[in-house]
Write an enzyme that holds these catalytic residues in place. Structure first.
Site, PDB file in Angstrom:
ATOM      1  N   GLY A   5      -7.319   6.141   1.121  1.00 33.37           N
ATOM      2  CA  GLY A   5      -8.411   5.297   1.629  1.00 33.37           C
ATOM      3  C   GLY A   5      -9.593   6.077   2.192  1.00 33.37           C
ATOM      4  O   GLY A   5     -10.201   6.908   1.514  1.00 33.37           O
ATOM      5  N   TYR A   6      -9.907   5.833   3.460  1.00 28.64           N
ATOM      6  CA  TYR A   6     -11.088   6.410   4.098  1.00 28.64           C
ATOM      7  C   TYR A   6     -10.822   7.793   4.714  1.00 28.64           C
ATOM      8  O   TYR A   6     -11.696   8.343   5.382  1.00 28.64           O
ATOM      9  CB  TYR A   6     -11.619   5.457   5.180  1.00 28.64           C
ATOM     10  CG  TYR A   6     -12.041   4.106   4.627  1.00 28.64           C
ATOM     11  CD1 TYR A   6     -13.260   3.958   3.959  1.00 28.64           C
ATOM     12  CD2 TYR A   6     -11.227   2.989   4.745  1.00 28.64           C
ATOM     13  CE1 TYR A   6     -13.654   2.734   3.433  1.00 28.64           C
ATOM     14  CE2 TYR A   6     -11.600   1.751   4.224  1.00 28.64           C
ATOM     15  CZ  TYR A   6     -12.812   1.626   3.577  1.00 28.64           C
ATOM     16  OH  TYR A   6     -13.195   0.420   3.047  1.00 28.64           O
TER      17      TYR A   6
ATOM     18  N   ASN B 105       0.850  -1.197   0.000  1.00 26.62           N
ATOM     19  CA  ASN B 105       0.000   0.000   0.000  1.00 26.62           C
ATOM     20  C   ASN B 105       0.887   1.250   0.000  1.00 26.62           C
ATOM     21  O   ASN B 105       1.602   1.529   0.953  1.00 26.62           O
ATOM     22  CB  ASN B 105      -0.895  -0.061   1.249  1.00 26.62           C
ATOM     23  CG  ASN B 105      -1.823   1.121   1.381  1.00 26.62           C
ATOM     24  OD1 ASN B 105      -1.436   2.265   1.161  1.00 26.62           O
ATOM     25  ND2 ASN B 105      -3.055   0.851   1.757  1.00 26.62           N
ATOM     26  N   GLU B 106       0.823   2.006  -1.101  1.00 26.44           N
ATOM     27  CA  GLU B 106       1.699   3.187  -1.268  1.00 26.44           C
ATOM     28  C   GLU B 106       1.447   4.249  -0.192  1.00 26.44           C
ATOM     29  O   GLU B 106       2.369   4.891   0.293  1.00 26.44           O
ATOM     30  CB  GLU B 106       1.453   3.849  -2.636  1.00 26.44           C
ATOM     31  CG  GLU B 106       1.805   2.975  -3.831  1.00 26.44           C
ATOM     32  CD  GLU B 106       3.304   2.860  -4.062  1.00 26.44           C
ATOM     33  OE1 GLU B 106       4.036   3.743  -3.613  1.00 26.44           O
ATOM     34  OE2 GLU B 106       3.731   1.856  -4.670  1.00 26.44           O
TER      35      GLU B 106
ATOM     36  N   ASP C 146      -1.395  -4.010   9.984  1.00 26.11           N
ATOM     37  CA  ASP C 146      -2.728  -4.329   9.497  1.00 26.11           C
ATOM     38  C   ASP C 146      -3.648  -3.305  10.133  1.00 26.11           C
ATOM     39  O   ASP C 146      -3.632  -3.116  11.350  1.00 26.11           O
ATOM     40  CB  ASP C 146      -3.169  -5.751   9.860  1.00 26.11           C
ATOM     41  CG  ASP C 146      -4.370  -6.152   9.013  1.00 26.11           C
ATOM     42  OD1 ASP C 146      -4.194  -6.308   7.791  1.00 26.11           O
ATOM     43  OD2 ASP C 146      -5.475  -6.274   9.554  1.00 26.11           O
TER      44      ASP C 146
HETATM   45  P1  IMP Z   1      -4.514  -3.614   5.034  1.00 25.70           P
HETATM   46  O1  IMP Z   1      -3.498  -3.157   4.015  1.00 25.70           O
HETATM   47  O2  IMP Z   1      -5.024  -4.990   4.790  1.00 25.70           O
HETATM   48  O3  IMP Z   1      -4.005  -3.403   6.431  1.00 25.70           O
HETATM   49  O4  IMP Z   1      -5.767  -2.664   4.840  1.00 25.70           O
HETATM   50  C1  IMP Z   1      -5.768  -1.393   5.360  1.00 25.70           C
HETATM   51  C2  IMP Z   1      -6.956  -0.624   4.800  1.00 25.70           C
HETATM   52  O5  IMP Z   1      -7.555   0.109   5.862  1.00 25.70           O
HETATM   53  C3  IMP Z   1      -6.526   0.423   3.794  1.00 25.70           C
HETATM   54  O6  IMP Z   1      -6.491  -0.092   2.490  1.00 25.70           O
HETATM   55  C4  IMP Z   1      -7.596   1.478   3.981  1.00 25.70           C
HETATM   56  O7  IMP Z   1      -8.767   1.067   3.341  1.00 25.70           O
HETATM   57  C5  IMP Z   1      -7.855   1.429   5.469  1.00 25.70           C
HETATM   58  N1  IMP Z   1      -6.957   2.346   6.207  1.00 25.70           N
HETATM   59  C6  IMP Z   1      -5.993   1.982   7.083  1.00 25.70           C
HETATM   60  N2  IMP Z   1      -5.345   3.061   7.560  1.00 25.70           N
HETATM   61  C7  IMP Z   1      -5.912   4.121   6.954  1.00 25.70           C
HETATM   62  C8  IMP Z   1      -5.650   5.519   7.015  1.00 25.70           C
HETATM   63  O8  IMP Z   1      -4.731   6.001   7.696  1.00 25.70           O
HETATM   64  N3  IMP Z   1      -6.432   6.291   6.250  1.00 25.70           N
HETATM   65  C9  IMP Z   1      -7.426   5.803   5.469  1.00 25.70           C
HETATM   66  N4  IMP Z   1      -7.701   4.517   5.350  1.00 25.70           N
HETATM   67  C10 IMP Z   1      -6.941   3.662   6.091  1.00 25.70           C
END
Ligand code: IMP
Length: 199
Positions: free
Chosen positions: A154-155, A9-10, A70
């Site tokens: 993301g959100y 995730n960039e 995560d």
């Molecule tokens: P993971 O890569 O499986 O841990 O998924 C994390 C996901 O949670 C991201 O792709 C976003 O959808 C959301 N997320 C986690 N941290 C943030 C943040 O700091 N801002 C916005 N969305 C976040």
């Protein structure tokens, strides 16, 4: 000292690089290491379990120190959803513009505290001897009534901070890192790695 951050995730990578900027460590991504295609089965039931799975998988193939995060958004009115499924919510390839508008729609008619939500981040570090260290960080907020701001990822455009009157997409990256779930989890991780004599 090198630490691999096990994420593709960039947005996360950018934040973690920024937070670790001042430290005497080289931070590399899965892409830097040519490990971006390693399959990671996110089968855990909690943020912590998934962070450990990610860090262990990359540690096993690299033998290096690996940190994985995560994280996700938990909306109280949606019984904690999207939670550990935040990245997969409504489909992994669905745009965040759509996901964010969908969540806003689910909360129609709710006001103030009824819109409460938090970002949660579990971090796991696996050392070359297999030892696992974990930390967690959270930030409390509310789901906004509309998407606002261009920063973050993301959100962030719907994560409203009532005390600042802004979303986490409207504050600067530095300000977000100071207060965010990820910033808090990483600061705690530093402290633990120092106690362990790793840093
Ligand atoms: P993971 O890569 O499986 O841990 O998924 C994390 C996901 O949670 C991201 O792709 C976003 O959808 C959301 N997320 C986690 N941290 C943030 C943040 O700091 N801002 C916005 N969305 C976040």
């Amino acid at each position: 000292m090198k630490i691999i951050i096990a994420t593709g995730n960039e947005g996360k990578m950018r934040e973690i690089r920024e937070i670790m900027k001042g430290e005497d460590v080289t931070v590399t991504s899965l892409k830097d290491e040519g490990l971006e295609n390693v399959e990671i089965d996110e089968t855990g039931k909690t943020f912590e379990e998934n962070a450990i799975i990610k860090a262990k998988t990359i540690s096993e193939v690299s033998g290096e120190i690996v940190i994985a995060d995560d994280s996700g958004l938990a909306v109280d009115a949606l019984n904690g959803e999207p939670g550990i499924y935040s990245a997969r919510y409504l489909g992994r390839d669905t745009s965040y513009d759509y996901k964010n508008n969908y969540i806003i729609k689910q909360l129609e008619g709710k006001e103030g505290a009824e819109r409460s939500a938090r970002f949660v981040c579990a971090m796991a570090c696996v050392l070359p001897d297999g030892k696992v260290i974990t930390t967690e960080g959270t930030i409390e907020g509310q789901i906004g009534f509309e998407q606002k701001g261009e920063n973050g990822f993301g959100y962030d455009p719907i994560f409203f901070l009532p005390e600042r009157g802004k979303t986490t997409a409207e504050i600067s990256p530095e300000e977000k890192n100071e207060i965010s779930h990820r910033g808090k989890a990483l600061t705690k991780m530093y402290e633990k790695l120092k106690e362990e004599g790793v840093l």
